[in-house]
Scaffold this motif. Structure first.
Motif, PDB file in Angstrom:
ATOM      1  N   LYS A   3      39.812 -37.076 -46.668  1.00 33.04           N
ATOM      2  CA  LYS A   3      41.040 -37.595 -46.072  1.00 33.04           C
ATOM      3  C   LYS A   3      40.792 -37.196 -44.632  1.00 33.04           C
ATOM      4  N   GLN A  40      48.651 -42.355 -39.785  1.00 30.92           N
ATOM      5  CA  GLN A  40      49.563 -41.379 -39.691  1.00 30.92           C
ATOM      6  C   GLN A  40      50.560 -41.461 -41.108  1.00 30.92           C
ATOM      7  N   SER A  42      50.908 -41.298 -45.421  1.00 29.60           N
ATOM      8  CA  SER A  42      50.251 -40.406 -46.331  1.00 29.60           C
ATOM      9  C   SER A  42      49.417 -41.423 -47.036  1.00 29.60           C
ATOM     10  N   GLN A  43      48.733 -40.689 -48.000  1.00 20.12           N
ATOM     11  CA  GLN A  43      47.598 -41.785 -48.822  1.00 20.12           C
ATOM     12  C   GLN A  43      48.287 -42.708 -49.776  1.00 20.12           C
ATOM     13  N   ASP A  44      49.513 -42.085 -50.266  1.00 23.05           N
ATOM     14  CA  ASP A  44      50.259 -42.835 -51.074  1.00 23.05           C
ATOM     15  C   ASP A  44      50.796 -44.169 -50.281  1.00 23.05           C
ATOM     16  N   GLU A  45      51.506 -43.843 -49.130  1.00 16.55           N
ATOM     17  CA  GLU A  45      51.855 -45.000 -48.503  1.00 16.55           C
ATOM     18  C   GLU A  45      51.060 -46.001 -47.944  1.00 16.55           C
TER      19      GLU A  45
END
Length: 91
Positions: A3, A40, A42-45
């Motif tokens: 990431k 910017q 998160s990975q979840d977002e």
């Protein structure tokens, strides 16, 4: 796949991109460039946005696929929209 770091591990400020390079010809571009808003998040977002796109914006379909209620998906979308607005104001 690793990431992309977006937060400084030392002071927790937002990181900027300082160099881009071409793997074909080894050309480098140096500067101080802010990360795009999407990166910017998160990975979840980011995954939520991708799923929203792949379901053609159908929150009902997303709720079904995610196994959660429609209002929960709607609230997550609203929260994400607000976060993106705040990130855009920072630039």
């Amino acid at each position: 796949m690793a990431k992309l770091p977006v937060i400084c591990p030392s002071c927790e400020s937002s990181l900027n991109v300082s160099q881009l390079s071409c793997p074909e010809c080894n050309t480098s571009v140096n500067g101080n460039f802010p990360l795009p808003v999407y990166l910017q998040l998160s990975q979840d977002e980011q995954s939520f946005i991708l799923q929203f796109f792949l379901t053609s914006g159908s929150l009902k379909q997303m709720a079904s696929q995610m196994g959660i209620s429609y209002p929960t998906v709607r609230n997550r979308l609203d929260d994400l929209i607000e976060k993106i607005k705040q990130l855009q104001q920072q630039h």
